[in-house]
Write a protein that holds these residues in place. Structure first.
Motif, PDB file in Angstrom:
ATOM      1  N   UNK A 130       0.837  -1.201   0.000  1.00 19.70           N
ATOM      2  CA  UNK A 130       0.000   0.000   0.000  1.00 19.70           C
ATOM      3  C   UNK A 130       0.872   1.251   0.000  1.00 19.70           C
ATOM      4  N   UNK A 131       1.887   1.272   0.858  1.00 12.26           N
ATOM      5  CA  UNK A 131       2.816   2.411   0.908  1.00 12.26           C
ATOM      6  C   UNK A 131       3.619   2.506  -0.380  1.00 12.26           C
ATOM      7  N   UNK A 132       4.084   1.368  -0.854  1.00 15.94           N
ATOM      8  CA  UNK A 132       4.945   1.251  -2.022  1.00 15.94           C
ATOM      9  C   UNK A 132       4.276   1.834  -3.264  1.00 15.94           C
ATOM     10  N   UNK A 133       3.005   1.520  -3.472  1.00 16.49           N
ATOM     11  CA  UNK A 133       2.301   1.969  -4.676  1.00 16.49           C
ATOM     12  C   UNK A 133       1.860   3.427  -4.570  1.00 16.49           C
ATOM     13  N   UNK A 134       1.465   3.861  -3.372  1.00 18.71           N
ATOM     14  CA  UNK A 134       0.941   5.214  -3.226  1.00 18.71           C
ATOM     15  C   UNK A 134       2.054   6.266  -3.203  1.00 18.71           C
ATOM     16  N   UNK A 135       3.192   5.928  -2.625  1.00 18.47           N
ATOM     17  CA  UNK A 135       4.233   6.929  -2.381  1.00 18.47           C
ATOM     18  C   UNK A 135       4.751   7.626  -3.634  1.00 18.47           C
ATOM     19  N   UNK A 136       5.085   6.913  -4.716  1.00 15.81           N
ATOM     20  CA  UNK A 136       5.687   7.614  -5.860  1.00 15.81           C
ATOM     21  C   UNK A 136       4.691   8.442  -6.678  1.00 15.81           C
ATOM     22  N   UNK A 137       3.403   8.205  -6.508  1.00 13.06           N
ATOM     23  CA  UNK A 137       2.408   8.839  -7.381  1.00 13.06           C
ATOM     24  C   UNK A 137       2.167  10.295  -7.003  1.00 13.06           C
TER      25      UNK A 137
END
Length: 352
Positions: A130-137
């Motif tokens: 969840x953190x991994x996918x949301x962070x770069x966007x």
């Protein structure tokens, strides 16, 4: 003496050289591509070197920050504390990870050391995803820039897409965890090395030493973790940026514009697919996409392109492949693509 001589026989030396070459295969491949370009296509060779240097310089501050945080968490023992903080309700942890990710300033490459540290500390893969996918966007500075270039409506939609992608990724990953499909997510040969999971977890975990530099063993652990992670990322990102330079040089921009022009479900899906390899970085991509929209690109396709490229750019995907096992990698790519497609579809429906 004769035994010592036998141990350095030609066969043994060749074996040692072969093993060393295998360990440095990624560096050798990058060097071979650059050398070939400098010999046969000098202008492109120089352009490739410039792009690699500029890309590493641009991402450098975020990479160094995330590597330092990762090494500090390992050396101080805070990784076990973080793991215990994620021991509550999976739904709450996924929501919190998605929200924190949408506010964090890490790009898709810079977030990788933190992902390695969290996974090595025993944090559930669902919360990490969840953190991994949301962070770069999305992050606060990206929000303001997006609003300035694309408008407030688009900036809000991209923020909601980042959070939604994190929630979707966390939920799907939790279901995969429950099915027993994601055990031991990290590769043994990743840049995490053996130090990611070397400390005890749970009630018998060592106390956190916030001032770890007062302990020589912990200082050594910090240095080892920092060096291992830095070399790992430099190795894989250098190769990724070399390949990206070739893609930029030999895939015409007009082809991308024609492929992503128009509207409809097919264009949104194609935008998500093209977004991963064609994406540059969050700041450079905004004027590019704005120009494509002026040429007829639909808003839903634009959002899908930006979300897919932000969540999983080509350099990040290559580094992630080297970090995690294939099931986790495939899930990461699948979620980035399907989530960005869904975000584009919903945004297009909102605009209609």
């Amino acid at each position: 003496m004769f035994d010592s001589y036998a141990s350095t026989s030609p066969d043994s030396l060749l074996g040692n050289l072969g093993a060393a070459a295998k360990r440095q295969l990624v560096w050798l491949l990058s060097a071979a591509i650059i050398l070939a370009l400098l010999i046969w296509v000098p202008d492109q060779g120089r352009a490739t070197l410039n792009l690699v240097a500029s890309s590493l310089t641009e991402t450098g501050p975020f990479l160094i920050l995330s590597i330092l945080l990762s090494a500090y968490a390992t050396a101080s023992g805070a990784d076990a504390l973080i793991a215990r903080a994620f021991a509550g309700s999976p739904a709450v942890m996924i929501v919190m990870a998605a929200l924190v990710g949408a506010l964090s300033p890490f790009c898709s490459c810079g977030v990788i050391p933190l992902v390695a540290a969290l996974l090595g500390a025993g944090v559930p893969v669902s919360a990490v995803m969840a953190f991994w996918l949301a962070s770069p966007v999305m992050d606060p500075s990206m929000f303001m820039l997006t609003a300035g270039v694309m408008g407030w409506q688009f900036a809000i939609a991209k923020t909601l897409a980042a959070i939604g992608l994190g929630l979707l990724g966390g939920g799907v990953t939790f279901a995969a965890e429950r099915a027993g499909l994601l055990s031991s997510p990290l590769r043994k040969t990743s840049g995490c090395g053996g130090c990611c999971s070397s400390r005890k977890k749970g009630p018998e975990a060592e106390p956190v030493a916030w001032a770890f530099w007062q302990d020589s063993d912990r200082k050594q652990m910090f240095r080892r973790r920092f060096v291992e992670t830095t070399v790992f990322l430099l190795k894989w990102l250098t190769l990724a940026f070399v390949l990206e330079s070739l893609m930029i040089a030999y895939v015409p921009g007009e082809l991308v514009a024609r492929t992503l022009g128009g509207d409809g479900i097919g264009v949104i899906g194609m935008s998500a697919l093209v977004g991963v390899p064609a994406y540059l970085n969050g700041y450079a991509a905004l004027p590019l996409v704005h120009g494509l929209m002026e040429q007829g690109m639909a808003g839903g396709a634009a959002l899908a392109f930006l979300v897919a490229g932000g969540a999983s750019s080509l350099p990040a995907a290559i580094a992630v492949w080297a970090l995690v096992r294939p099931p986790v990698f495939l899930l990461y790519i699948g979620l980035a693509l399907s989530g960005s497609f869904l975000a584009g579809l919903l945004f297009q429906g909102w605009l209609s």
